[in-house]
Each structure stands twice: as C-alpha cells, then as structure tokens.
Design a protein around this motif. Structure first.
Motif, mmCIF file in Angstrom:
data_model
loop_
_atom_site.group_PDB
_atom_site.id
_atom_site.type_symbol
_atom_site.label_atom_id
_atom_site.label_comp_id
_atom_site.label_asym_id
_atom_site.label_seq_id
_atom_site.Cartn_x
_atom_site.Cartn_y
_atom_site.Cartn_z
ATOM 1 N N THR A 194 51.832 30.198 79.247
ATOM 2 C CA THR A 194 52.607 29.373 80.172
ATOM 3 C C THR A 194 53.699 28.641 79.408
ATOM 4 O OG1 THR A 194 51.125 27.474 79.932
ATOM 5 C CG2 THR A 194 50.649 29.007 81.718
ATOM 6 N N PHE A 195 54.820 28.468 80.079
ATOM 7 C CA PHE A 195 55.930 27.698 79.540
ATOM 8 C C PHE A 195 56.385 26.722 80.607
ATOM 9 C CE2 PHE A 195 60.511 26.968 79.451
ATOM 10 C CZ PHE A 195 60.640 26.363 78.209
ATOM 11 N N LEU A 196 56.527 25.466 80.234
ATOM 12 C CA LEU A 196 57.110 24.457 81.103
ATOM 13 C C LEU A 196 58.337 23.895 80.420
ATOM 14 C CD1 LEU A 196 54.026 22.373 82.327
ATOM 15 C CD2 LEU A 196 55.418 23.977 83.652
ATOM 16 N N GLY A 197 59.469 23.959 81.089
ATOM 17 C CA GLY A 197 60.679 23.322 80.608
ATOM 18 C C GLY A 197 60.725 21.912 81.183
ATOM 19 N N LEU A 198 60.765 20.915 80.319
ATOM 20 C CA LEU A 198 60.709 19.516 80.746
ATOM 21 C C LEU A 198 62.059 18.832 80.597
ATOM 22 C CD1 LEU A 198 57.391 18.500 78.936
ATOM 23 C CD2 LEU A 198 57.667 19.403 81.258
ATOM 24 N N VAL A 199 62.294 17.839 81.421
ATOM 25 C CA VAL A 199 63.511 17.033 81.323
ATOM 26 C C VAL A 199 63.344 16.080 80.148
ATOM 27 C CG1 VAL A 199 64.991 15.344 82.474
ATOM 28 C CG2 VAL A 199 63.921 17.195 83.804
ATOM 29 N N ARG A 200 64.255 16.195 79.168
ATOM 30 C CA ARG A 200 64.229 15.334 77.974
ATOM 31 C C ARG A 200 64.994 14.044 78.235
ATOM 32 N NH1 ARG A 200 66.216 20.160 75.149
ATOM 33 N NH2 ARG A 200 68.205 19.133 75.412
ATOM 34 N N ASN A 201 64.714 13.050 77.414
ATOM 35 C CA ASN A 201 65.409 11.764 77.526
ATOM 36 C C ASN A 201 66.661 11.708 76.655
ATOM 37 O OD1 ASN A 201 64.441 11.459 74.942
ATOM 38 N ND2 ASN A 201 63.214 9.641 75.379
ATOM 39 N N GLU A 239 59.667 15.342 83.935
ATOM 40 C CA GLU A 239 59.300 16.294 84.979
ATOM 41 C C GLU A 239 59.618 17.721 84.526
ATOM 42 O OE1 GLU A 239 59.424 14.899 89.368
ATOM 43 O OE2 GLU A 239 61.366 14.356 88.461
ATOM 44 N N ALA A 240 58.856 18.674 85.052
ATOM 45 C CA ALA A 240 59.077 20.089 84.734
ATOM 46 C C ALA A 240 60.170 20.645 85.629
ATOM 47 C CB ALA A 240 57.794 20.878 84.911
ATOM 48 N N SER A 241 61.152 21.305 85.006
ATOM 49 C CA SER A 241 62.233 21.926 85.764
ATOM 50 C C SER A 241 61.988 23.422 85.970
ATOM 51 C CB SER A 241 63.571 21.727 85.054
ATOM 52 O OG SER A 241 63.528 22.263 83.747
ATOM 53 N N VAL A 242 61.270 24.049 85.063
ATOM 54 C CA VAL A 242 60.967 25.469 85.176
ATOM 55 C C VAL A 242 59.560 25.723 84.653
ATOM 56 C CG1 VAL A 242 62.029 26.039 82.933
ATOM 57 C CG2 VAL A 242 61.800 27.822 84.673
ATOM 58 N N ALA A 243 58.846 26.610 85.361
ATOM 59 C CA ALA A 243 57.509 27.035 84.933
ATOM 60 C C ALA A 243 57.507 28.560 84.897
ATOM 61 C CB ALA A 243 56.436 26.532 85.890
ATOM 62 N N ILE A 244 57.053 29.095 83.786
ATOM 63 C CA ILE A 244 56.950 30.545 83.621
ATOM 64 C C ILE A 244 55.536 30.855 83.160
ATOM 65 C CG2 ILE A 244 57.804 32.573 82.382
ATOM 66 C CD1 ILE A 244 60.432 30.977 81.949
#
Length: 164
Positions: free
Chosen positions: A38-45, A97-102
């Motif tokens: 699984t890959f989650l792309g998260l919003v960075r600060n 928050e996660a922007s993309v999940a693969i």
C-alpha cells in the motif's frame, strides 16, 4: 463494493481499498497472492522552502478514471498477476490527510512494490489532476501531468523508477 479505481472528495480508506483487491476479488484463486503493498500520499506541511497550510486538488474526473484504467492495464501487462487499485482525492485537503491511495496485490512482493511505484509515477506523468498549494503568504498551482500518455520514453522512465 469498493471500486478499484476512483476519484472523489471523501477521505480515503486504505483498509476498504485493500479489501477490494483481496484474494478472489480480482479473479485470482484464493491463496495465490503472497504480497500486498500500500502507498498513501500525504499532504506535507512544507514544500520548496515554504510552510504549506493546505492543498486543493482538481481533476477532470472522466478522463482521470480512464487514465487510471490505462495505468492498471499497463501494470498488468508488465507484472502479470498483479492487481492494482487507485483512489485519489479532490477538493481541500489538510496537512496529514491522504491525497492518493494505491494498493498492489501480487503473487510476489517485488512485483507488488514495482506496480505500486509505477502507478504513482504514471499518475504524476499523465493523470489530469492538478494541485494548488496554499502557503503562508500566497498560493501556487503545482505543475500537473505533462507527459503524453502514448510517450514510450515517459512510460519507460516510470518503469525504470519503479524497478530501481
């Protein structure tokens, strides 16, 4: 039933997405697969030396879903037996928050890792999804997809990165 490919405003649920590619769900015999990545792309600060407050994503949804279908097909061609699921958010997303999940499921872990990495590289290359970054003092559109989906050099580069 959770679709394998989707774009929407709702928060991403990686457990549901993982269940969508479960044994038997993709047509594979029960017990045939030995890996789920699984890959989650998260919003960075932060980005480019700026403190990010939040992001907004926009997409041309009908075409983006067709691109996801294309990426899944390319992945199946390259890594037979691998099943791919991709969900991407649109709208305002807060830090963390996660922007993309693969999710990639495969008989072998190497193929699952490569298919997952390939998917995110191709999404960045060819999916009509745009990101607007809001930071302290302003906002900017981050360059979105720039490659022609039929550009074999771009596809080969995504595969090279995925298999590195």
């Amino acid at each position: 039933m959770t679709p394998l490919l989707a774009i929407g405003r709702a928060p991403l649920d990686v457990e549901r997405l993982t269940a969508a590619v479960a044994d038997g769900a993709s047509g594979a015999a029960f017990g045939a697969d030995g890996a789920v990545v699984t890959f989650l792309g998260l919003v960075r600060n932060h980005n480019a030396g700026r403190r990010v407050r939040y992001l907004e994503y926009e997409a041309y949804e009908p075409l983006a879903l067709k691109v996801f279908e294309r990426i899944a097909a390319e992945s199946r061609d390259r890594w037979p037996g691998a099943t791919l699921a991709v969900h991407h958010r649109i709208g305002r997303l807060e830090i963390g928050e996660a922007s993309v999940a693969i999710v990639a499921r495969s008989p072998h872990r190497g193929d699952a890792y490569a298919a997952c990495r390939y998917a995110i590289e191709r999404i960045k290359q060819i999916a009509p999804i745009w990101k607007r970054e809001f930071f302290e003092g302003g906002d900017v559109w981050i360059e979105g997809a720039t490659a022609d989906p039929d550009d074999e050099r771009a596809r080969a580069e995504a595969e090279r990165v995925a298999c590195a």
